[in-house]
Design a protein around this motif. Structure first.
Motif, PDB file in Angstrom:
ATOM      1  N   PRO A   1      -1.329   8.155   1.052  1.00  0.00           N
ATOM      2  CA  PRO A   1      -2.316   7.067   0.969  1.00  0.00           C
ATOM      3  C   PRO A   1      -3.627   7.617   0.394  1.00  0.00           C
ATOM      4  CG  PRO A   1      -2.097   7.816   3.219  1.00  0.00           C
ATOM      5  CD  PRO A   1      -1.060   8.562   2.414  1.00  0.00           C
TER       6      PRO A   1
ATOM      7  N   TRP B   1      -5.669  -0.114  -3.221  1.00  0.00           N
ATOM      8  CA  TRP B   1      -5.805  -0.787  -1.931  1.00  0.00           C
ATOM      9  C   TRP B   1      -7.064  -0.307  -1.187  1.00  0.00           C
ATOM     10  CZ3 TRP B   1      -2.694  -4.647  -0.060  1.00  0.00           C
ATOM     11  CH2 TRP B   1      -1.547  -4.929  -0.802  1.00  0.00           C
ATOM     12  N   CYS B   2      -7.752   0.685  -1.723  1.00  0.00           N
ATOM     13  CA  CYS B   2      -8.963   1.217  -1.065  1.00  0.00           C
ATOM     14  C   CYS B   2     -10.217   0.572  -1.629  1.00  0.00           C
ATOM     15  CB  CYS B   2      -9.047   2.720  -1.252  1.00  0.00           C
ATOM     16  SG  CYS B   2      -7.695   3.604  -0.446  1.00  0.00           S
TER      17      CYS B   2
ATOM     18  N   THR C   1       2.030   4.995   0.952  1.00  0.00           N
ATOM     19  CA  THR C   1       2.032   5.799   2.170  1.00  0.00           C
ATOM     20  C   THR C   1       2.327   7.270   1.869  1.00  0.00           C
ATOM     21  OG1 THR C   1       4.374   5.288   2.535  1.00  0.00           O
ATOM     22  CG2 THR C   1       2.752   3.871   3.623  1.00  0.00           C
TER      23      THR C   1
ATOM     24  N   CYS D   1      -6.667   6.294   1.193  1.00  0.00           N
ATOM     25  CA  CYS D   1      -7.734   6.151   2.182  1.00  0.00           C
ATOM     26  C   CYS D   1      -7.114   5.749   3.516  1.00  0.00           C
ATOM     27  CB  CYS D   1      -8.770   5.113   1.730  1.00  0.00           C
ATOM     28  SG  CYS D   1      -8.119   3.439   1.546  1.00  0.00           S
ATOM     29  N   ALA D   2      -7.888   5.778   4.564  1.00  0.00           N
ATOM     30  CA  ALA D   2      -7.382   5.467   5.909  1.00  0.00           C
ATOM     31  C   ALA D   2      -6.903   4.019   6.014  1.00  0.00           C
ATOM     32  CB  ALA D   2      -8.469   5.734   6.949  1.00  0.00           C
ATOM     33  N   GLU D   3      -7.616   3.097   5.372  1.00  0.00           N
ATOM     34  CA  GLU D   3      -7.219   1.685   5.414  1.00  0.00           C
ATOM     35  C   GLU D   3      -5.859   1.472   4.744  1.00  0.00           C
ATOM     36  OE1 GLU D   3      -8.728  -2.597   3.673  1.00  0.00           O
ATOM     37  OE2 GLU D   3     -10.235  -1.063   4.084  1.00  0.00           O
ATOM     38  N   GLU D   4      -5.649   2.152   3.595  1.00  0.00           N
ATOM     39  CA  GLU D   4      -4.358   2.045   2.914  1.00  0.00           C
ATOM     40  C   GLU D   4      -3.248   2.642   3.776  1.00  0.00           C
ATOM     41  OE1 GLU D   4      -2.585   2.552  -1.549  1.00  0.00           O
ATOM     42  OE2 GLU D   4      -3.819   4.218  -0.832  1.00  0.00           O
TER      43      GLU D   4
ATOM     44  N   PRO E   1       0.826  -1.214   0.000  1.00  0.00           N
ATOM     45  CA  PRO E   1       0.000   0.000   0.000  1.00  0.00           C
ATOM     46  C   PRO E   1       0.862   1.266   0.000  1.00  0.00           C
ATOM     47  CG  PRO E   1      -0.759  -1.553   1.652  1.00  0.00           C
ATOM     48  CD  PRO E   1       0.544  -2.077   1.142  1.00  0.00           C
TER      49      PRO E   1
ATOM     50  N   ALA F   1      -3.089   2.798   7.083  1.00  0.00           N
ATOM     51  CA  ALA F   1      -2.794   1.888   8.191  1.00  0.00           C
ATOM     52  C   ALA F   1      -2.006   0.666   7.721  1.00  0.00           C
ATOM     53  CB  ALA F   1      -4.090   1.446   8.871  1.00  0.00           C
ATOM     54  N   LEU F   2      -2.454   0.048   6.614  1.00  0.00           N
ATOM     55  CA  LEU F   2      -1.768  -1.130   6.088  1.00  0.00           C
ATOM     56  C   LEU F   2      -0.378  -0.774   5.556  1.00  0.00           C
ATOM     57  CD1 LEU F   2      -2.293  -4.144   5.752  1.00  0.00           C
ATOM     58  CD2 LEU F   2      -3.248  -3.660   3.484  1.00  0.00           C
TER      59      LEU F   2
END
Length: 191
Positions: free
Chosen positions: A119, A190-191, A116, A121-124, A114, A126-127
């Motif tokens: 990113p 990744w989102c 950085t 989205c928030a999920e991307e 993912p 974090a991952l």
């Protein structure tokens, strides 16, 4: 009375096309053996390199190249890696698939992680953060090797390498832990 002594006369070498057939056959046979030996050596080399004549270098699958990387280089590289976000560095991890080592920027060729920076989205985020920290841990765990693939660099000038330790791809480990996916030749969201 003096007798004439025998004179030693050397015959001039006869051209190949005028030689008697038995000599021509022997020289032809020698040439055939030489060609056979050279052909066998070439075939053995191609087999060892797993190259098929007519196959383009770009057509090689990265996963196959990863297996070759396991055999080629013993683990001799090591450093203490910190984190660096985008700028140049000496020994630091940029994100889950990019790092600086000895002043060169490397992209792990067999995975995609993912983003950085930034990113989407928030999920991307974090991952991507977890993948970055895990790559830092893996690189700091001990000596590793950098195996070549069919290309030296990507479009951003990063050196493309397979990172291994003990013959196992660190990229495979990130994939197994759910922090990366196998490189498919292009990025997917990744989102």
């Amino acid at each position: 009375m003096l007798l004439p002594s025998r004179l030693s006369v050397q015959r001039p070498r006869m051209p190949f096309h005028k030689m008697r057939p038995k000599y021509r056959r022997r020289e032809s046979r020698d040439i055939l053996w030489l060609l056979l030996i050279m052909g066998g050596g070439l075939a053995g080399t191609l087999t060892a390199l797993q190259v098929v004549p007519g196959q383009q270098a770009g057509a090689t699958n990265v996963a196959i190249r990863a297996q070759e990387a396991r055999i080629v280089v013993p683990d001799q590289l090591a450093a203490r890696f910190g984190l660096c976000h985008s700028g140049g560095g000496r020994n630091c991890v940029v994100d889950g698939d990019t790092f600086w080592f000895a002043g060169e920027k490397y992209r792990i060729a067999d995975i995609d992680t993912p983003e950085t920076h930034p990113p989407r989205c928030a999920e991307e985020a974090a991952l991507g953060g977890a993948a970055t920290e895990r790559l830092q841990d893996l690189l700091n765990d001990g000596a590793f090797s950098l195996g070549d693939i069919d290309r030296d660099t990507d479009i951003h000038g990063r050196k493309l390498r397979i990172v291994t330790r003990g013959g196992e791809s660190l990229g495979d480990q990130l994939v197994a832990e759910g922090l990366a996916r196998r490189w498919e030749g292009h990025r997917r969201p990744w989102c």
